[in-house]
Design a protein around this motif. Structure first.
Motif, PDB file in Angstrom:
ATOM      1  N   ASN A  30       5.001   8.979   6.963  1.00 55.92           N
ATOM      2  CA  ASN A  30       4.497   7.709   6.436  1.00 55.92           C
ATOM      3  C   ASN A  30       3.090   7.383   6.922  1.00 55.92           C
ATOM      4  N   SER A  31       2.495   8.260   7.712  1.00 54.98           N
ATOM      5  CA  SER A  31       1.159   8.014   8.269  1.00 54.98           C
ATOM      6  C   SER A  31       0.031   8.406   7.320  1.00 54.98           C
ATOM      7  N   ASN A  32       0.366   8.968   6.175  1.00 57.58           N
ATOM      8  CA  ASN A  32      -0.629   9.453   5.211  1.00 57.58           C
ATOM      9  C   ASN A  32      -1.515  10.546   5.793  1.00 57.58           C
ATOM     10  N   SER A  33      -0.983  11.318   6.722  1.00 62.84           N
ATOM     11  CA  SER A  33      -1.722  12.438   7.290  1.00 62.84           C
ATOM     12  C   SER A  33      -1.766  13.625   6.339  1.00 62.84           C
ATOM     13  N   PHE A  34      -0.789  13.701   5.438  1.00 59.44           N
ATOM     14  CA  PHE A  34      -0.734  14.779   4.460  1.00 59.44           C
ATOM     15  C   PHE A  34       0.061  14.326   3.254  1.00 59.44           C
ATOM     16  N   HIS A  35      -0.065  15.064   2.188  1.00 53.81           N
ATOM     17  CA  HIS A  35       0.565  14.770   0.901  1.00 53.81           C
ATOM     18  C   HIS A  35       2.092  14.826   1.004  1.00 53.81           C
ATOM     19  N   THR A  36       2.757  13.814   0.473  1.00 49.41           N
ATOM     20  CA  THR A  36       4.220  13.804   0.404  1.00 49.41           C
ATOM     21  C   THR A  36       4.662  13.436  -1.002  1.00 49.41           C
ATOM     22  N   ILE A  37       5.890  13.764  -1.304  1.00 46.81           N
ATOM     23  CA  ILE A  37       6.482  13.438  -2.597  1.00 46.81           C
ATOM     24  C   ILE A  37       7.769  12.683  -2.326  1.00 46.81           C
ATOM     25  N   LYS A  44       9.824  14.605   0.330  1.00 45.12           N
ATOM     26  CA  LYS A  44       9.598  16.050   0.326  1.00 45.12           C
ATOM     27  C   LYS A  44       8.150  16.314   0.723  1.00 45.12           C
ATOM     28  N   ILE A  45       7.949  17.386   1.477  1.00 46.70           N
ATOM     29  CA  ILE A  45       6.617  17.749   1.939  1.00 46.70           C
ATOM     30  C   ILE A  45       6.345  19.182   1.504  1.00 46.70           C
ATOM     31  N   PRO A  46       5.308  19.406   0.693  1.00 43.13           N
ATOM     32  CA  PRO A  46       4.985  20.779   0.298  1.00 43.13           C
ATOM     33  C   PRO A  46       4.656  21.629   1.532  1.00 43.13           C
ATOM     34  N   LYS A  47       5.280  22.798   1.628  1.00 44.76           N
ATOM     35  CA  LYS A  47       5.089  23.652   2.801  1.00 44.76           C
ATOM     36  C   LYS A  47       3.631  24.031   3.002  1.00 44.76           C
ATOM     37  N   ALA A  48       2.945  24.384   1.925  1.00 43.63           N
ATOM     38  CA  ALA A  48       1.548  24.811   2.043  1.00 43.63           C
ATOM     39  C   ALA A  48       0.681  23.691   2.608  1.00 43.63           C
ATOM     40  N   ILE A  49       0.909  22.465   2.147  1.00 42.84           N
ATOM     41  CA  ILE A  49       0.142  21.311   2.637  1.00 42.84           C
ATOM     42  C   ILE A  49       0.448  21.054   4.107  1.00 42.84           C
ATOM     43  N   GLN A  58      -8.301  20.300   6.518  1.00 42.00           N
ATOM     44  CA  GLN A  58      -8.308  19.028   5.798  1.00 42.00           C
ATOM     45  C   GLN A  58      -7.388  19.163   4.591  1.00 42.00           C
ATOM     46  N   VAL A  59      -6.509  18.188   4.394  1.00 44.86           N
ATOM     47  CA  VAL A  59      -5.541  18.247   3.300  1.00 44.86           C
ATOM     48  C   VAL A  59      -5.520  16.937   2.526  1.00 44.86           C
ATOM     49  N   ALA A  60      -4.968  17.010   1.322  1.00 37.51           N
ATOM     50  CA  ALA A  60      -4.804  15.812   0.492  1.00 37.51           C
ATOM     51  C   ALA A  60      -3.851  14.845   1.185  1.00 37.51           C
ATOM     52  N   THR A  61      -4.069  13.550   0.991  1.00 35.11           N
ATOM     53  CA  THR A  61      -3.260  12.560   1.699  1.00 35.11           C
ATOM     54  C   THR A  61      -2.566  11.577   0.769  1.00 35.11           C
ATOM     55  N   ARG A  62      -2.338  11.937  -0.457  1.00 34.48           N
ATOM     56  CA  ARG A  62      -1.690  11.004  -1.377  1.00 34.48           C
ATOM     57  C   ARG A  62      -0.171  11.158  -1.342  1.00 34.48           C
ATOM     58  N   THR A  63       0.509  10.124  -1.808  1.00 36.31           N
ATOM     59  CA  THR A  63       1.965  10.148  -1.920  1.00 36.31           C
ATOM     60  C   THR A  63       2.326   9.914  -3.378  1.00 36.31           C
ATOM     61  N   ILE A  64       3.204  10.745  -3.873  1.00 37.20           N
ATOM     62  CA  ILE A  64       3.692  10.598  -5.244  1.00 37.20           C
ATOM     63  C   ILE A  64       5.090  10.013  -5.177  1.00 37.20           C
ATOM     64  N   GLN A  65       5.337   8.978  -5.949  1.00 37.99           N
ATOM     65  CA  GLN A  65       6.660   8.338  -5.994  1.00 37.99           C
ATOM     66  C   GLN A  65       7.327   8.708  -7.314  1.00 37.99           C
ATOM     67  N   LEU A  66       8.464   9.348  -7.245  1.00 34.99           N
ATOM     68  CA  LEU A  66       9.247   9.666  -8.429  1.00 34.99           C
ATOM     69  C   LEU A  66      10.534   8.873  -8.373  1.00 34.99           C
ATOM     70  N   ASN A  67      10.793   8.104  -9.403  1.00 41.49           N
ATOM     71  CA  ASN A  67      12.046   7.360  -9.472  1.00 41.49           C
ATOM     72  C   ASN A  67      13.090   8.224 -10.131  1.00 41.49           C
ATOM     73  N   THR A  68      14.285   8.186  -9.595  1.00 38.75           N
ATOM     74  CA  THR A  68      15.369   8.973 -10.158  1.00 38.75           C
ATOM     75  C   THR A  68      16.351   8.048 -10.853  1.00 38.75           C
ATOM     76  N   LEU A  69      16.980   8.573 -11.850  1.00 38.69           N
ATOM     77  CA  LEU A  69      18.017   7.816 -12.548  1.00 38.69           C
ATOM     78  C   LEU A  69      19.368   8.262 -12.024  1.00 38.69           C
ATOM     79  N   ASN A  70      20.063   7.374 -11.393  1.00 45.37           N
ATOM     80  CA  ASN A  70      21.391   7.708 -10.843  1.00 45.37           C
ATOM     81  C   ASN A  70      22.450   6.911 -11.537  1.00 45.37           C
TER      82      ASN A  70
END
Length: 70
Positions: A30-37, A44-49, A58-70
């Motif tokens: 949650n620190s925005n140190s690297f890209h998360t999904i 989820k954290i991409p292994k390469a990132i 230096q890496v991308a620091t954005r977070t992508i939010q995907l909503n799931t339908l449950n």
């Protein structure tokens, strides 16, 4: 179809890799140190990132939010 599950880490994987506790692992993702999904409530954290960040690159620091339908 390619299996992308093996290309991402969960927060529990980061705990094991870094030998840190659950709270510290969540603070890190949650620190925005690297890209998360975020998929619903899962993070989820991409292994390469993650490995680039771990190696001091230096890496991308954005977070992508995907909503799931449950």
């Amino acid at each position: 179809m390619k299996n992308y599950a093996s290309e991402v880490y969960d927060v529990s994987d980061l705990q094991k890799i870094l030998n840190i506790g659950r709270k510290q692992a969540y603070q890190l993702v949650n620190s925005n140190s690297f890209h998360t999904i975020k998929v619903g409530s899962r993070i989820k954290i991409p292994k390469a990132i993650f490995h680039a960040w771990l190696n001091g690159q230096q890496v991308a620091t954005r977070t992508i939010q995907l909503n799931t339908l449950n």
